[in-house]
Structure formats: C-alpha cells, structure tokens
Design a protein around this motif. Structure first.
Motif, PDB file in Angstrom:
ATOM      1  N   GLU A 144     -24.261 -39.864 -55.861  1.00  0.00           N
ATOM      2  CA  GLU A 144     -25.608 -39.681 -55.313  1.00  0.00           C
ATOM      3  C   GLU A 144     -25.975 -40.721 -54.248  1.00  0.00           C
ATOM      4  N   PRO A 145     -25.794 -42.042 -54.477  1.00  0.00           N
ATOM      5  CA  PRO A 145     -26.148 -42.987 -53.406  1.00  0.00           C
ATOM      6  C   PRO A 145     -25.257 -42.869 -52.176  1.00  0.00           C
ATOM      7  N   VAL A 146     -24.013 -42.453 -52.376  1.00  0.00           N
ATOM      8  CA  VAL A 146     -23.109 -42.270 -51.232  1.00  0.00           C
ATOM      9  C   VAL A 146     -23.571 -41.067 -50.411  1.00  0.00           C
ATOM     10  N   ALA A 147     -23.982 -40.000 -51.091  1.00  0.00           N
ATOM     11  CA  ALA A 147     -24.472 -38.814 -50.374  1.00  0.00           C
ATOM     12  C   ALA A 147     -25.715 -39.155 -49.562  1.00  0.00           C
ATOM     13  N   ILE A 148     -26.586 -39.987 -50.113  1.00  0.00           N
ATOM     14  CA  ILE A 148     -27.780 -40.416 -49.359  1.00  0.00           C
ATOM     15  C   ILE A 148     -27.369 -41.255 -48.147  1.00  0.00           C
ATOM     16  N   ALA A 149     -26.417 -42.164 -48.324  1.00  0.00           N
ATOM     17  CA  ALA A 149     -25.963 -42.993 -47.199  1.00  0.00           C
ATOM     18  C   ALA A 149     -25.370 -42.129 -46.089  1.00  0.00           C
ATOM     19  N   VAL A 150     -24.598 -41.104 -46.476  1.00  0.00           N
ATOM     20  CA  VAL A 150     -24.027 -40.202 -45.470  1.00  0.00           C
ATOM     21  C   VAL A 150     -25.142 -39.438 -44.773  1.00  0.00           C
ATOM     22  N   ALA A 151     -26.105 -38.953 -45.538  1.00  0.00           N
ATOM     23  CA  ALA A 151     -27.224 -38.201 -44.950  1.00  0.00           C
ATOM     24  C   ALA A 151     -28.005 -39.059 -43.956  1.00  0.00           C
ATOM     25  N   GLN A 152     -28.199 -40.321 -44.278  1.00  0.00           N
ATOM     26  CA  GLN A 152     -28.945 -41.200 -43.385  1.00  0.00           C
ATOM     27  C   GLN A 152     -28.161 -41.529 -42.117  1.00  0.00           C
ATOM     28  N   ALA A 153     -26.835 -41.473 -42.199  1.00  0.00           N
ATOM     29  CA  ALA A 153     -26.015 -41.802 -41.036  1.00  0.00           C
ATOM     30  C   ALA A 153     -25.788 -40.604 -40.116  1.00  0.00           C
ATOM     31  N   LEU A 154     -26.088 -39.412 -40.608  1.00  0.00           N
ATOM     32  CA  LEU A 154     -25.852 -38.198 -39.829  1.00  0.00           C
ATOM     33  C   LEU A 154     -27.155 -37.587 -39.339  1.00  0.00           C
ATOM     34  N   ASP A 155     -27.021 -36.508 -38.557  1.00  0.00           N
ATOM     35  CA  ASP A 155     -28.152 -35.698 -38.119  1.00  0.00           C
ATOM     36  C   ASP A 155     -27.792 -34.232 -38.314  1.00  0.00           C
ATOM     37  N   GLY A 156     -28.781 -33.390 -38.314  1.00  0.00           N
ATOM     38  CA  GLY A 156     -28.556 -31.953 -38.328  1.00  0.00           C
ATOM     39  C   GLY A 156     -28.214 -31.393 -39.688  1.00  0.00           C
ATOM     40  N   ALA A 157     -27.522 -30.261 -39.661  1.00  0.00           N
ATOM     41  CA  ALA A 157     -27.238 -29.501 -40.878  1.00  0.00           C
ATOM     42  C   ALA A 157     -26.403 -30.288 -41.881  1.00  0.00           C
ATOM     43  N   GLU A 158     -25.429 -31.048 -41.401  1.00  0.00           N
ATOM     44  CA  GLU A 158     -24.593 -31.814 -42.334  1.00  0.00           C
ATOM     45  C   GLU A 158     -25.407 -32.888 -43.050  1.00  0.00           C
ATOM     46  N   ALA A 159     -26.312 -33.532 -42.342  1.00  0.00           N
ATOM     47  CA  ALA A 159     -27.189 -34.521 -42.976  1.00  0.00           C
ATOM     48  C   ALA A 159     -28.053 -33.852 -44.028  1.00  0.00           C
ATOM     49  N   GLY A 160     -28.585 -32.686 -43.708  1.00  0.00           N
ATOM     50  CA  GLY A 160     -29.392 -31.940 -44.659  1.00  0.00           C
ATOM     51  C   GLY A 160     -28.613 -31.549 -45.897  1.00  0.00           C
ATOM     52  N   ALA A 161     -27.371 -31.143 -45.713  1.00  0.00           N
ATOM     53  CA  ALA A 161     -26.537 -30.760 -46.853  1.00  0.00           C
ATOM     54  C   ALA A 161     -26.270 -31.949 -47.770  1.00  0.00           C
ATOM     55  N   VAL A 181     -37.282 -38.270 -52.504  1.00  0.00           N
ATOM     56  CA  VAL A 181     -36.774 -39.118 -51.411  1.00  0.00           C
ATOM     57  C   VAL A 181     -35.647 -38.418 -50.650  1.00  0.00           C
ATOM     58  N   PRO A 182     -34.579 -37.927 -51.331  1.00  0.00           N
ATOM     59  CA  PRO A 182     -33.546 -37.229 -50.553  1.00  0.00           C
ATOM     60  C   PRO A 182     -34.055 -35.937 -49.906  1.00  0.00           C
ATOM     61  N   THR A 183     -35.045 -35.294 -50.530  1.00  0.00           N
ATOM     62  CA  THR A 183     -35.615 -34.095 -49.921  1.00  0.00           C
ATOM     63  C   THR A 183     -36.327 -34.456 -48.619  1.00  0.00           C
ATOM     64  N   GLN A 184     -37.035 -35.580 -48.601  1.00  0.00           N
ATOM     65  CA  GLN A 184     -37.684 -36.052 -47.368  1.00  0.00           C
ATOM     66  C   GLN A 184     -36.646 -36.332 -46.287  1.00  0.00           C
ATOM     67  N   ILE A 185     -35.538 -36.963 -46.693  1.00  0.00           N
ATOM     68  CA  ILE A 185     -34.467 -37.257 -45.727  1.00  0.00           C
ATOM     69  C   ILE A 185     -33.937 -35.957 -45.145  1.00  0.00           C
ATOM     70  N   ALA A 186     -33.698 -34.971 -46.008  1.00  0.00           N
ATOM     71  CA  ALA A 186     -33.161 -33.694 -45.547  1.00  0.00           C
ATOM     72  C   ALA A 186     -34.117 -33.026 -44.573  1.00  0.00           C
ATOM     73  N   TYR A 187     -35.395 -33.041 -44.879  1.00  0.00           N
ATOM     74  CA  TYR A 187     -36.364 -32.403 -43.994  1.00  0.00           C
ATOM     75  C   TYR A 187     -36.479 -33.156 -42.665  1.00  0.00           C
ATOM     76  N   ALA A 188     -36.431 -34.475 -42.724  1.00  0.00           N
ATOM     77  CA  ALA A 188     -36.530 -35.266 -41.488  1.00  0.00           C
ATOM     78  C   ALA A 188     -35.324 -35.053 -40.586  1.00  0.00           C
ATOM     79  N   LYS A 189     -34.164 -34.865 -41.180  1.00  0.00           N
ATOM     80  CA  LYS A 189     -32.940 -34.693 -40.387  1.00  0.00           C
ATOM     81  C   LYS A 189     -32.768 -33.250 -39.889  1.00  0.00           C
ATOM     82  N   GLN A 190     -33.384 -32.304 -40.615  1.00  0.00           N
ATOM     83  CA  GLN A 190     -33.210 -30.908 -40.258  1.00  0.00           C
ATOM     84  C   GLN A 190     -34.524 -30.157 -40.509  1.00  0.00           C
ATOM     85  N   PRO A 191     -35.533 -30.419 -39.698  1.00  0.00           N
ATOM     86  CA  PRO A 191     -36.857 -29.855 -39.974  1.00  0.00           C
ATOM     87  C   PRO A 191     -36.934 -28.332 -39.835  1.00  0.00           C
TER      88      PRO A 191
END
Length: 195
Positions: A144-161, A181-191
């Motif tokens: 879970e924390p690794v997936a969040i770190a990857v999401a924060q480092a990426l943009d677009g659909a992959e970050a959302g996934a 928190v991860p849902t907010q990250i997903a929405y911010a990266k892929q609104p």
C-alpha cells in the motif's frame, strides 16, 4: 575430456594466459549442463582482471544460483565503498537481482532496493520493482505505501490506477476512513476519470 584439460592447463599458466582457456572450459561445461564446473572455471578466469568477459560469466552463473553468495558479498562491499549515488545504485540493483534470481530471496532483494530509495525516494524503476516483488509475495500491507509513492510520482491513468490500488488495500485492511487520502491522490492525478 577437453573442458577438464582446459581447466588443468589454465591452472599451470599465469592468469593473463590461463583466463581465455578457463572461459573456454566454462563454455564447454555450460553446454554440458554442469553449471557448478562452469562457474568454477569462470571464477578462475575472473582472477585475471584484464579479462573483460569473465565477470559477465560469473554473474550469469550467480543468477542461476551458482556462486551467488560470493558475488553478493563482493558487490555489497563495492556498494559500501562507492563514492557516488549512481555507482551505489548500480551495485544495489545487481545485488537485488542476484538475491531475487540467484538466491530466490525476495525479502533480501527488497532490502537492497530500499537502499536505492534512501538516495532517490521517488525512483520509479525501483518503486516498480519493489511493487512487483510485493505483489508476488502477496504482501498487501507493505504494498500500500509503495503504491501511494508510485501514484505520487506519476501522472494520468497509471497514477490513478496505483492510487486506487492503495485505496482498495486500505479499505480491505479495515481502514476505510483512511482510503480517502489515496482517493484524493487518484482524483488529483486523473480528474477526468469516471470515479
């Protein structure tokens, strides 16, 4: 028996002259399926530091599990003596690969990959490798924390996934209120996403 003769002959010669014979013996042993003898011959050839192919052979056999312990120790020592982050990273990556493929030690590989993250916490290739190891080990809590770190480092659909994966893992762990928190990250990266 040609490979045995080559090894015996290489042992009688100085390293610079014996190394090519030892490598030829390693090839013969490899073709016969005797990786133990092939690795021993390659290590003999590696005694000559001017032989450029010997380390490649040694590492190949270590990835097959023969001689991995010695090479891991050698690379770990080189990593500790490295003066640049790039050099350290190269050694850590090779040690992690040896741990994973040569020793079949996922936790050992993870510890070396985490050393890379100390120098570069958002290094995507390393985060992806850690993620793959954790998925294979079914280590949802650590993933879970690794997936969040990857999401924060990426943009677009992959970050959302990746962010959605982290949200689902948090939800499955019973921390549904922390899945926000991860849902907010997903929405911010892929609104423009459907969720």
């Amino acid at each position: 028996d040609r490979p045995a003769w080559l090894v015996a002959r290489a042992a009688t010669l100085p390293p610079a002259e014996g190394a090519p014979l030892a490598l030829e013996a390693a090839l013969y042993f490899d073709l016969a399926g005797d990786l133990e003898q092939a690795a021993a011959a390659a290590m003999r050839a590696a005694a000559d530091v001017s032989e450029p192919l010997a380390p490649v052979f040694v590492e190949r056999y270590a990835l097959e599990g023969v001689g991995a312990d010695e090479l891991v120790a050698s690379l770990a020592e080189r990593a500790s003596q490295a003066t640049t982050a790039v050099e350290r990273r190269e050694h850590y990556e090779r040690v992690a690969e040896l741990e994973l493929r040569g020793r079949h030690d996922g936790p050992g590989a993870l510890s070396w990959l985490q050393q890379i993250l100390l120098d570069a916490p958002d290094d995507l290739p390393t985060l992806h490798r850690i993620e793959r190891i954790l998925i294979a080990a079914r280590a949802a809590t650590a993933l879970e924390p690794v997936a969040i770190a990857v999401a924060q480092a990426l943009d677009g659909a992959e970050a959302g996934a990746h962010a959605m994966l982290a949200a689902r893992l948090r939800y499955r762990a019973g921390a549904w209120d922390e899945a926000f928190v991860p849902t907010q990250i997903a929405y911010a990266k892929q609104p423009t996403s459907i969720w």
